[in-house]
Design a protein around this motif. Structure first.
Motif, short mmCIF file in Angstrom:
data_model
loop_
_atom_site.label_atom_id
_atom_site.label_comp_id
_atom_site.label_asym_id
_atom_site.label_seq_id
_atom_site.Cartn_x
_atom_site.Cartn_y
_atom_site.Cartn_z
N ASN A 274 -4.78 -0.24 -7.92
CA ASN A 274 -4.49 0.81 -8.92
C ASN A 274 -3.53 0.34 -10.01
N LEU B 218 5.47 -1.87 -0.33
CA LEU B 218 4.69 -1.63 0.89
C LEU B 218 4.50 -2.93 1.69
N CYS C 143 1.80 -9.59 -6.47
CA CYS C 143 2.50 -8.52 -7.21
C CYS C 143 3.53 -9.11 -8.16
N ALA D 26 -2.34 0.17 2.45
CA ALA D 26 -1.79 1.00 1.37
C ALA D 26 -1.31 0.14 0.21
N GLY D 27 -0.72 -1.01 0.54
CA GLY D 27 -0.31 -1.94 -0.51
C GLY D 27 -1.49 -2.47 -1.30
N SER E 280 0.35 4.64 8.10
CA SER E 280 1.44 4.25 7.21
C SER E 280 2.62 3.65 7.96
N GLU F 151 5.05 -0.74 -6.44
CA GLU F 151 4.81 0.05 -5.23
C GLU F 151 4.13 -0.79 -4.16
N ALA F 152 3.15 -1.59 -4.57
CA ALA F 152 2.44 -2.47 -3.63
C ALA F 152 3.40 -3.48 -3.02
N GLN G 183 -4.28 -0.91 -1.82
CA GLN G 183 -4.78 0.16 -2.69
C GLN G 183 -3.89 0.32 -3.92
N SER G 184 -2.57 0.25 -3.71
CA SER G 184 -1.65 0.35 -4.85
C SER G 184 -1.87 -0.82 -5.82
N GLN H 293 -0.42 -0.54 -9.51
CA GLN H 293 0.96 -0.14 -9.18
C GLN H 293 1.62 -1.28 -8.40
N TYR H 294 2.00 -2.31 -9.12
CA TYR H 294 2.42 -3.56 -8.47
C TYR H 294 3.77 -3.44 -7.78
#
Length: 309
Positions: A22, A31, A60, A15-16, A6, A27-28, A18-19, A24-25
């Protein structure tokens, strides 16, 4: 001590990703922003990685409807690695959403110079062409910004990427068999198709067969009811030695007009080039039943028979 995933650029980007998967734009995006800051703080430039991060953050923004920031990030990505397909496609989508159709057209066209089978770009060109014709009239092409010429190096770079990089831009041929065939073209569509076909014919006369194929393909997106458009495009494929494509177009032409002599002749030529001599002779025979004194067909028949002996 090695940095935790991280705390590394690669870990933040993963991690971005994965977000983003999911949904979760926001949050991505955060990241990717952290990864960009970390990368830029290193002091040693990595334009490829930085371009990817800008492009990912642009995705995003696009998902969140923030088209202005999407365009900014795509432009930053392209400044670092020019002619990258993903930021071009994302910027085109953002321009289209903002109804900046000429700019969207340029980006979609640029993508198709790199890879002329990118489905989303082909579909985008179809939509944008309609919008431009409606808003700017028949002379819409002369009102467009200049379309950049893509260097061969950019095409080679795209073709050399691993297959997973091509998922977003999965290859497919123009969707005449789905989009156009699923509806009856309006009188306006038929007229637009005719104009585009004539433009293709003029390009053939000038020897610009690749550009002519684009015109015929655009024409078929408006209306695929004219046999001659398919057989004309088949001629271009023959000249470019794209024999399988020529066979497909001639077959479509003959579905529409079973007495299209040019389609029979060009398919026979393509089959001959593919060394499918029996199919070639079958097409020549069909042609000669329609035009028994067709000299080029008789000559081609002799050539194919010589190959068989």
């Amino acid at each position: 001590m090695a940095p935790k995933p991280s705390d590394s650029v690669e870990g933040l980007r993963a991690a971005g990703n994965q977000s983003f998967r999911n949904g979760q734009y926001a949050e991505a995006s955060a990241l990717y922003e952290s990864a960009l800051r970390l990368l830029q703080a290193r002091g040693s430039p990595d334009p490829q990685e930085e371009s990817v991060l800008y492009s990912n953050r642009a995705a995003c923004h696009l998902k969140d409807g923030n088209c202005t920031d999407c365009i900014k990030d795509c432009t930053s990505a392209l400044a670092l690695v020019p002619f990258s397909i993903k930021p071009l496609l994302r910027r085109a989508s953002a321009y289209e959403a903002l109804e900046k159709y000429p700019l969207a057209y340029v980006d979609y066209k640029t993508v198709l110079q790199i890879d002329n089978s990118v489905a989303s770009a082909l579909e985008g060109i179809n939509r944008i062409t309609r919008a431009l014709m409606d808003s700017l009239g028949p002379e819409w092409r002369v009102k467009l910004p200049a379309i950049p010429v893509v260097p061969v190096s950019a095409q080679k770079r795209w073709n050399s990427l691993p297959s997973e990089n091509h998922k977003e831009t999965a290859k497919s041929k123009p969707k005449e068999t789905t989009a156009a065939k699923s509806r009856v073209p309006s009188a306006g569509d038929v007229e637009r198709a005719k104009v585009l076909k004539e433009e293709g014919n003029e390009l053939v006369k000038k020897g610009s067969h690749k550009k002519a194929i684009e015109k015929y393909s655009e024409s078929l997106l408006f209306s695929n009811l004219e046999s001659a458009t398919y057989s004309n495009r088949a001629l271009c494929h023959l000249v470019l030695k794209q024999y399988k494509e020529a066979v497909k177009d001639c077959t479509e032409a003959l579905k529409l007009d079973g007495k299209n002599v040019k389609a029979f002749y060009r398919r026979a030529q393509a089959y001959k080039a593919l060394k499918d001599y029996k199919s070639s002779l079958a097409d020549i025979s069909s042609l000669l039943q329609i035009e028994p004194r067709n000299g080029p067909a008789q000559k081609l028949q002799q050539e194919v028979n010589q190959n068989l002996n």
